[in-house]
Design a protein around this motif. Structure first.
Motif, PDB file in Angstrom:
ATOM      1  N   THR A 110       0.833  -1.208   0.000  1.00 17.21           N
ATOM      2  CA  THR A 110       0.000   0.000   0.000  1.00 17.21           C
ATOM      3  C   THR A 110       0.867   1.257   0.000  1.00 17.21           C
ATOM      4  O   THR A 110       0.495   2.260  -0.592  1.00 17.21           O
ATOM      5  CB  THR A 110      -0.958  -0.015   1.206  1.00 17.21           C
ATOM      6  N   GLY A 111       2.019   1.195   0.623  1.00 15.70           N
ATOM      7  CA  GLY A 111       2.932   2.324   0.611  1.00 15.70           C
ATOM      8  C   GLY A 111       3.591   2.551  -0.734  1.00 15.70           C
ATOM      9  O   GLY A 111       4.122   3.626  -0.994  1.00 15.70           O
ATOM     10  N   HIS A 112       3.552   1.537  -1.605  1.00 14.85           N
ATOM     11  CA  HIS A 112       4.208   1.625  -2.913  1.00 14.85           C
ATOM     12  C   HIS A 112       3.228   1.738  -4.066  1.00 14.85           C
ATOM     13  O   HIS A 112       3.507   2.395  -5.058  1.00 14.85           O
ATOM     14  CB  HIS A 112       5.082   0.387  -3.160  1.00 14.85           C
ATOM     15  N   LEU A 113       2.112   1.045  -3.976  1.00 14.67           N
ATOM     16  CA  LEU A 113       1.159   0.967  -5.078  1.00 14.67           C
ATOM     17  C   LEU A 113      -0.029   1.877  -4.828  1.00 14.67           C
ATOM     18  O   LEU A 113      -0.468   2.027  -3.700  1.00 14.67           O
ATOM     19  CB  LEU A 113       0.654  -0.464  -5.248  1.00 14.67           C
ATOM     20  N   THR A 114      -0.561   2.421  -5.884  1.00 17.78           N
ATOM     21  CA  THR A 114      -1.715   3.301  -5.736  1.00 17.78           C
ATOM     22  C   THR A 114      -2.938   2.787  -6.476  1.00 17.78           C
ATOM     23  O   THR A 114      -3.994   3.376  -6.385  1.00 17.78           O
ATOM     24  CB  THR A 114      -1.394   4.719  -6.254  1.00 17.78           C
ATOM     25  N   ASP A 115      -2.821   1.685  -7.193  1.00 18.77           N
ATOM     26  CA  ASP A 115      -3.957   1.208  -7.977  1.00 18.77           C
ATOM     27  C   ASP A 115      -5.043   0.599  -7.092  1.00 18.77           C
ATOM     28  O   ASP A 115      -4.790   0.098  -6.016  1.00 18.77           O
ATOM     29  CB  ASP A 115      -3.528   0.228  -9.064  1.00 18.77           C
ATOM     30  N   ALA A 116      -6.255   0.657  -7.584  1.00 15.76           N
ATOM     31  CA  ALA A 116      -7.414   0.189  -6.826  1.00 15.76           C
ATOM     32  C   ALA A 116      -7.517  -1.331  -6.816  1.00 15.76           C
ATOM     33  O   ALA A 116      -8.321  -1.879  -6.074  1.00 15.76           O
ATOM     34  CB  ALA A 116      -8.682   0.793  -7.404  1.00 15.76           C
ATOM     35  N   ALA A 117      -6.729  -2.029  -7.593  1.00 13.26           N
ATOM     36  CA  ALA A 117      -6.825  -3.482  -7.696  1.00 13.26           C
ATOM     37  C   ALA A 117      -5.964  -4.220  -6.671  1.00 13.26           C
ATOM     38  O   ALA A 117      -5.797  -5.423  -6.776  1.00 13.26           O
ATOM     39  CB  ALA A 117      -6.439  -3.918  -9.101  1.00 13.26           C
ATOM     40  N   ARG A 118      -5.433  -3.519  -5.698  1.00 11.29           N
ATOM     41  CA  ARG A 118      -4.555  -4.179  -4.729  1.00 11.29           C
ATOM     42  C   ARG A 118      -5.232  -5.367  -4.066  1.00 11.29           C
ATOM     43  O   ARG A 118      -4.618  -6.415  -3.893  1.00 11.29           O
ATOM     44  CB  ARG A 118      -4.072  -3.193  -3.670  1.00 11.29           C
ATOM     45  N   TRP A 119      -6.482  -5.218  -3.635  1.00  9.54           N
ATOM     46  CA  TRP A 119      -7.166  -6.310  -2.945  1.00  9.54           C
ATOM     47  C   TRP A 119      -7.234  -7.549  -3.840  1.00  9.54           C
ATOM     48  O   TRP A 119      -6.872  -8.646  -3.417  1.00  9.54           O
ATOM     49  CB  TRP A 119      -8.575  -5.887  -2.520  1.00  9.54           C
ATOM     50  N   ASP A 120      -7.693  -7.390  -5.078  1.00  6.09           N
ATOM     51  CA  ASP A 120      -7.786  -8.534  -5.983  1.00  6.09           C
ATOM     52  C   ASP A 120      -6.424  -9.154  -6.237  1.00  6.09           C
ATOM     53  O   ASP A 120      -6.289 -10.370  -6.307  1.00  6.09           O
ATOM     54  CB  ASP A 120      -8.405  -8.115  -7.314  1.00  6.09           C
ATOM     55  N   ARG A 121      -5.436  -8.325  -6.375  1.00  9.54           N
ATOM     56  CA  ARG A 121      -4.101  -8.797  -6.702  1.00  9.54           C
ATOM     57  C   ARG A 121      -3.490  -9.608  -5.563  1.00  9.54           C
ATOM     58  O   ARG A 121      -2.847 -10.626  -5.797  1.00  9.54           O
ATOM     59  CB  ARG A 121      -3.230  -7.581  -7.005  1.00  9.54           C
ATOM     60  N   PHE A 122      -3.707  -9.195  -4.318  1.00  4.06           N
ATOM     61  CA  PHE A 122      -3.072  -9.865  -3.194  1.00  4.06           C
ATOM     62  C   PHE A 122      -3.960 -10.899  -2.515  1.00  4.06           C
ATOM     63  O   PHE A 122      -3.459 -11.925  -2.062  1.00  4.06           O
ATOM     64  CB  PHE A 122      -2.589  -8.845  -2.156  1.00  4.06           C
ATOM     65  N   LEU A 123      -5.249 -10.646  -2.399  1.00  2.36           N
ATOM     66  CA  LEU A 123      -6.097 -11.552  -1.630  1.00  2.36           C
ATOM     67  C   LEU A 123      -7.297 -12.095  -2.402  1.00  2.36           C
ATOM     68  O   LEU A 123      -7.815 -13.149  -2.057  1.00  2.36           O
ATOM     69  CB  LEU A 123      -6.611 -10.849  -0.357  1.00  2.36           C
TER      70      LEU A 123
END
Length: 83
Positions: free
Chosen positions: A53-66
């Motif tokens: 979260t400190g590095h990425l700003t895209d909204a797809a973080r949740w899908d990408r990681f979990l």
């Protein structure tokens, strides 16, 4: 010798194949490593999600990681991850 499919920081792209991490190869390896404890896998990935979260700003973080983790076999404690 092939390189391991691990996350490169701060881009969170795979060091081996340069795809967004966790790439398919990393996902397969993680599922195999945590096959008996999906809850531990979710905790591990959630921890990395917080770091990313400190590095990425895209909204797809949740899908990408979990979001790709599906309910699997019962964990050692006899519970399942997810619905």
């Amino acid at each position: 010798m092939s390189r391991p499919h691990v996350a490169g920081r701060p881009t969170w792209r795979c060091d081996a194949c340069d795809r967004p991490w966790p790439c398919e190869a990393a996902r397969r390896a993680l599922l195999a490593e945590y096959r008996d404890d999906r809850a531990a896998l979710a905790i591990y990935l959630a921890t990395l999600l917080v770091e990313a979260t400190g590095h990425l700003t895209d909204a797809a973080r949740w899908d990408r990681f979990l979001g790709w983790i599906r309910p699997g076999p019962a964990t050692r404690q006899g519970t399942r991850l997810g619905p």
